[in-house]
Design a protein around this motif. Structure first.
Motif, PDB file in Angstrom:
ATOM      1  N   GLN A 133      -5.758  -5.066  -7.855  1.00 55.69           N
ATOM      2  CA  GLN A 133      -6.207  -5.079  -6.545  1.00 55.69           C
ATOM      3  C   GLN A 133      -5.813  -6.425  -5.798  1.00 55.69           C
ATOM      4  N   GLU A 134      -5.206  -6.160  -4.736  1.00 58.42           N
ATOM      5  CA  GLU A 134      -4.843  -7.422  -3.920  1.00 58.42           C
ATOM      6  C   GLU A 134      -6.572  -8.062  -3.504  1.00 58.42           C
ATOM      7  N   ASP A 149     -11.471  -7.880  -1.584  1.00 60.08           N
ATOM      8  CA  ASP A 149     -10.523  -6.871  -1.979  1.00 60.08           C
ATOM      9  C   ASP A 149      -9.921  -6.277  -0.386  1.00 60.08           C
ATOM     10  N   PRO A 175       0.393   0.366 -11.040  1.00 61.93           N
ATOM     11  CA  PRO A 175      -0.589  -0.626 -10.540  1.00 61.93           C
ATOM     12  C   PRO A 175      -0.990  -1.638 -11.229  1.00 61.93           C
ATOM     13  N   SER A 224      -2.276  -3.493  -3.096  1.00 61.58           N
ATOM     14  CA  SER A 224      -2.218  -3.557  -4.728  1.00 61.58           C
ATOM     15  C   SER A 224      -1.035  -4.342  -5.092  1.00 61.58           C
ATOM     16  N   TRP A 225      -1.228  -5.189  -6.208  1.00 57.00           N
ATOM     17  CA  TRP A 225      -0.051  -5.801  -6.782  1.00 57.00           C
ATOM     18  C   TRP A 225       0.569  -4.339  -7.468  1.00 57.00           C
ATOM     19  N   THR A 257       0.800  -1.238   0.036  1.00 60.20           N
ATOM     20  CA  THR A 257      -0.006  -0.174   0.009  1.00 60.20           C
ATOM     21  C   THR A 257       1.045   1.179   0.019  1.00 60.20           C
TER      22      THR A 257
END
Length: 302
Positions: free
Chosen positions: A163-164, A264, A160, A268-269, A149
């Motif tokens: 989303q993880e 979610d 980005p 993020s990846w 994050t």
């Protein structure tokens, strides 16, 4: 655009160095020319433009409005030229060093190396497992694949990717799998749960995102890394919490089940690179990673 529409490039180089270093003397030193040569180049630009680029303020120089505009444009243009030249000066197949956590490397990147080589044949990838926090300058790396994050270091360019999403997973071999598979997510509050020291808040994050009023309290066996945690889950030792991409192949092969799906998180990846590095190869890799993270499991995983 013809050459007549361009400013004298030597003069523009002298101006850019002076504006960046805020000194004619320092610009002359950086360009290995005399103070007078830089001054003449700047006057040449001002004469061609028909307006001043600097004004005197005490012993220093202050950019005019036109000077500020030209500084921003010239600075960006020279930066792009430097990046392109650096990239073109590399050997044709210079390795691209990608750092990532060992668990991500072992469970997600390595199984996809054949596909990556086929899709990006000009990218010679060298992988580097990174467990310690990365240095702000990403020393020794061309890029790093991370889950995290913001805020990020100011010296990073952050792309980005996805989303993880995390969720509980367990093996069909686990003694309570049949019972849990037909139960609501709240049933996990009474289970002894596997966890990892590298992500101690994962169960709490999942419980909050799932709308559970209580955070799981009965933490069972802990593991130093996510890789070991998932190996324990595969061995039927308990319920683990995992990022979805790291278990997609196991879910497709039936080695793990995820009865409650994935939620979610705030993380993020991302693919990060040094901000001043050339982004051409990293951009191609980022596009490929984005597609892979959005795609289903690898074929032939059963």
């Amino acid at each position: 655009m013809t050459e007549r529409n361009l400013p004298p490039l030597n003069a523009l180089r002298a101006f850019e160095a002076t504006a960046r270093l805020q000194s004619v003397s320092r610009a002359a030193e950086a360009l290995h020319v005399t103070h007078g040569a830089v001054s003449r180049q700047i006057r040449q630009l001002e004469e061609a433009l028909g307006r001043p680029l600097f004004t005197r303020q005490g012993r220093g120089l202050v950019l005019t409005e036109a000077g500020e505009r030209l500084r921003d444009t010239a600075g960006a243009a020279f930066e792009q030229l430097r990046d392109a030249w650096t990239d073109l000066s590399r050997p044709a197949r210079a390795p691209f060093v990608l750092g990532c956590p060992g668990s991500v490397l072992a469970r997600w990147v390595i199984p996809r190396l054949d596909r990556l080589a086929g899709d990006l044949p000009d990218l010679t990838l060298h992988l580097s497992a990174q467990e310690a926090p990365l240095p702000p300058d990403l020393r020794g790396l061309d890029a790093a694949l991370l889950i995290g994050t913001a805020p990020w270091p100011a010296d990073w360019r952050v792309t980005p990717l996805a989303q993880e999403r995390i969720g509980p997973v367990l093996s069909p071999r686990y003694a309570g799998s049949a019972r849990l598979a037909g139960s609501p997510a709240s049933a996990l509050l009474d289970e002894t749960l596997l966890h990892t020291a590298s992500r101690p808040q994962a169960w709490r994050d999942w419980a909050e995102a799932s709308g559970l009023r209580t955070t799981p309290q009965r933490m069972g066996q802990g593991f130093a890394h996510l890789y070991y945690l998932l190996e324990a889950a595969l061995a039927g030792l308990g319920v683990a919490i995992a990022p979805e991409p790291l278990v997609t192949d196991d879910l497709a092969a039936g080695r793990l089940i995820a009865p409650w799906g994935f939620v979610d998180t705030a993380a993020s990846w991302v693919l990060v690179t040094p901000a001043r590095a050339n982004a051409t190869r990293a951009a191609a890799l980022a596009e490929w990673l984005t597609g892979e993270l959005a795609s289903p499991a690898l074929t032939g995983t059963a």
